[in-house]
Design an enzyme around this catalytic site. Structure first.
Site, PDB file in Angstrom:
ATOM      1  N   THR A 219      11.054 -49.609  26.861  1.00 55.58           N
ATOM      2  CA  THR A 219       9.678 -50.029  26.564  1.00 55.58           C
ATOM      3  C   THR A 219       9.643 -50.713  25.202  1.00 55.58           C
ATOM      4  O   THR A 219      10.688 -51.077  24.656  1.00 55.58           O
ATOM      5  CB  THR A 219       8.712 -48.821  26.671  1.00 55.58           C
ATOM      6  OG1 THR A 219       7.364 -49.299  26.624  1.00 55.58           O
ATOM      7  CG2 THR A 219       8.910 -47.825  25.542  1.00 55.58           C
ATOM      8  N   ASN A 220       8.446 -50.911  24.643  1.00 57.05           N
ATOM      9  CA  ASN A 220       8.328 -51.574  23.341  1.00 57.05           C
ATOM     10  C   ASN A 220       7.277 -50.843  22.502  1.00 57.05           C
ATOM     11  O   ASN A 220       6.701 -49.852  22.934  1.00 57.05           O
ATOM     12  CB  ASN A 220       7.980 -53.057  23.535  1.00 57.05           C
ATOM     13  CG  ASN A 220       6.719 -53.210  24.353  1.00 57.05           C
ATOM     14  OD1 ASN A 220       5.647 -52.809  23.937  1.00 57.05           O
ATOM     15  ND2 ASN A 220       6.847 -53.786  25.546  1.00 57.05           N
ATOM     16  N   ARG A 221       7.009 -51.360  21.308  1.00 56.97           N
ATOM     17  CA  ARG A 221       6.178 -50.617  20.361  1.00 56.97           C
ATOM     18  C   ARG A 221       4.673 -50.797  20.564  1.00 56.97           C
ATOM     19  O   ARG A 221       3.885 -50.281  19.775  1.00 56.97           O
ATOM     20  CB  ARG A 221       6.550 -51.029  18.926  1.00 56.97           C
ATOM     21  CG  ARG A 221       7.887 -50.455  18.484  1.00 56.97           C
ATOM     22  CD  ARG A 221       8.243 -50.946  17.098  1.00 56.97           C
ATOM     23  NE  ARG A 221       7.214 -50.653  16.126  1.00 56.97           N
ATOM     24  CZ  ARG A 221       7.082 -51.286  14.970  1.00 56.97           C
ATOM     25  NH1 ARG A 221       7.917 -52.256  14.659  1.00 56.97           N
ATOM     26  NH2 ARG A 221       6.122 -50.953  14.130  1.00 56.97           N
TER      27      ARG A 221
END
Ligand code: CTP
Length: 414
Positions: A219-221
């Site tokens: 995933t990402n931030r």
């Protein structure tokens, strides 16, 4: 951090009628939060309510007089006329009865007028929101349900009570919802005449999760905060909002929330929901790559070896490109807004992205700034328009940025 003001509540006078339920103490928090959010809150108390909380408590949190006597006149100058029940009703934006007892609902449903609240309710021309709160079997009783049906028929908005434990120790349906839920319903009631009334808006939010095996994902931030702020701003402008979300933040009251995980799931949900939408705002941070293969079972390490698996990535679908194709064929949604998180050459990359993805607006933000972008509550963006316009917005909370974007969308939809 102090509570952020709510634009929709500015210059609004809200009548908060408190009746004799143990949940009256929760109305103090509601009065306080509404006041902090920017509303002028005039509290009306029934005699029974004063058995639970004193007028002074409400006076202290609202900074305004409290009204509890049908025969009183008002010399505070805070009301349009000095006759309290007329002055309270005149020019009020909303009458909220919270908590509403079975007795008060019966009186309001039948038009009785024997105390300040019931007389004011008859004089008021604003929308009415009723939040029932009562113990045991009272809420389920056919008489209460019939009165609720009457109130609904008269246009009142009823906030469904919650199920749980009562002060008596019994359990059932009849608990007053949390303040945040009550404020969500109050916002919905006030938004009905907004600039997006009658419009349907789809918003995406959060970072997609691309599964590697049943327990792991890439995933990402992205927190989803900007997308949620857009959903709330569209709702406050009166739109019907669908939020397709990969974030775990709670769905705002009144929003149709569609939870998704991966880019593929988000694409499917977006293409389905935009067929009826006037606008799409793609605030989600969609992963560009996913693990090529998803293992059916958890990938295990081997105790006797240092070997680690090599993960091969594959491209995810570009959702906005598929929206562009579908829009070319169907002509909807009329307005599509994209977002670009860039770490260099912000405006050049953003303009190219706007053109490539066929967008009406692109909100560009420089993720290298410490006070903008991922996870933080503030953002600093430039809005690019398909007409070549370029509007920088000063550093502001994600709420205020969202309001500015929604204003643009509303003017593009006129
Ligand atoms: N987006 C999308 N589908 C993807 C990736 C992104 O619809 N697979 C959308 C995002 O929601 C956003 C816009 O496209 O509104 C721009 O996203 P961004 O990741 O910044 O752009 P990319 O097209 O991925 O370009 P780059 O690789 O240059 O970052």
């Amino acid at each position: 951090m102090a509570q952020e003001t709510i634009t929709l509540l500015q210059n609004k006078r809200i009548l908060l009628a408190v009746t004799g339920s143990i949940a009256a103490y929760k109305a103090v928090d509601l009065a306080s939060k509404l006041t902090q959010a920017g509303a002028a809150v005039d509290v009306i108390m029934t005699e029974a309510a004063e058995r639970f909380v004193t007028p002074l408590t409400f006076q202290a949190v609202t900074g305004r007089p409290v009204y509890n006597n049908l025969w009183q006149t008002d010399s505070s100058g805070g009301l349009p006329t000095h006759i309290a029940h007329v002055g309270l009703a005149e020019g009020a934006s909303l009458l909220v009865v919270a908590p509403a007892t079975a007795n008060t609902m019966a009186k309001l449903a039948h038009g009785l007028a024997d105390d300040l609240l019931s007389v004011t309710a008859l004089a008021a021309r604003c929308p009415v929101v009723v939040a029932p709160a009562m113990d045991g079997g009272m809420y389920d009783h056919p008489a209460t349900q019939a009165n609720l049906a009457l109130l609904r028929g008269q246009g009142a908005i009823i906030i469904e009570p919650e199920t749980g434990r009562f002060a008596s120790g019994l359990a059932g349906k009849g608990r007053l919802p949390e303040t945040s839920t009550l404020i969500g319903h109050i916002r919905l009631a006030l938004a009905k005449t907004g600039t997006l009334a009658g419009k349907q808006v789809v918003v995406t939010a959060g970072g997609t999760r691309e599964p590697l095996d049943p327990v792991r994902f890439i995933t990402n931030r992205s927190s989803g905060k900007q997308g949620y702020a857009l959903a709330q701003a569209a709702l406050d402008a009166g739109a019907a909002v669908t939020l397709i979300t990969a974030s775990d933040l709670p769905i705002p009251v009144g929003v149709n929330g569609i939870p998704v995980a991966s880019a593929g799931e988000m694409q499917q949900a977006v293409l389905e929901h935009i067929t009826k939408a006037d606008a799409l705002l793609m605030a989600a941070a969609v992963a560009d790559f996913r693990p090529k293969d998803r293992a059916d079972q958890k990938i295990k390490k081997k105790d006797d070896s240092d070997e680690a698996p090599v993960i091969t990535l594959a491209r995810t679908p570009d959702i906005l490109m598929s929206v562009k194709e579908q829009r070319a064929a169907q002509g909807i949604p009329r307005v599509v807004v994209g977002f670009a998180a860039e770490s260099e050459h912000l405006l050049t990359h953003a303009r190219a992205k706007l053109e490539r993805k066929g967008l009406d607006f692109l909100i560009a933000n420089d993720i290298t700034a410490a006070d903008a972008g991922f996870e933080v509550d503030t953002n600093r963006v430039v809005i690019l328009g398909a007409d070549g316009s370029q509007t920088p917005l000063a550093l502001a909370t994600k709420t205020r940025i969202a309001e500015a974007i929604i204003e643009l969308v509303a003017s593009a939809l006129i």
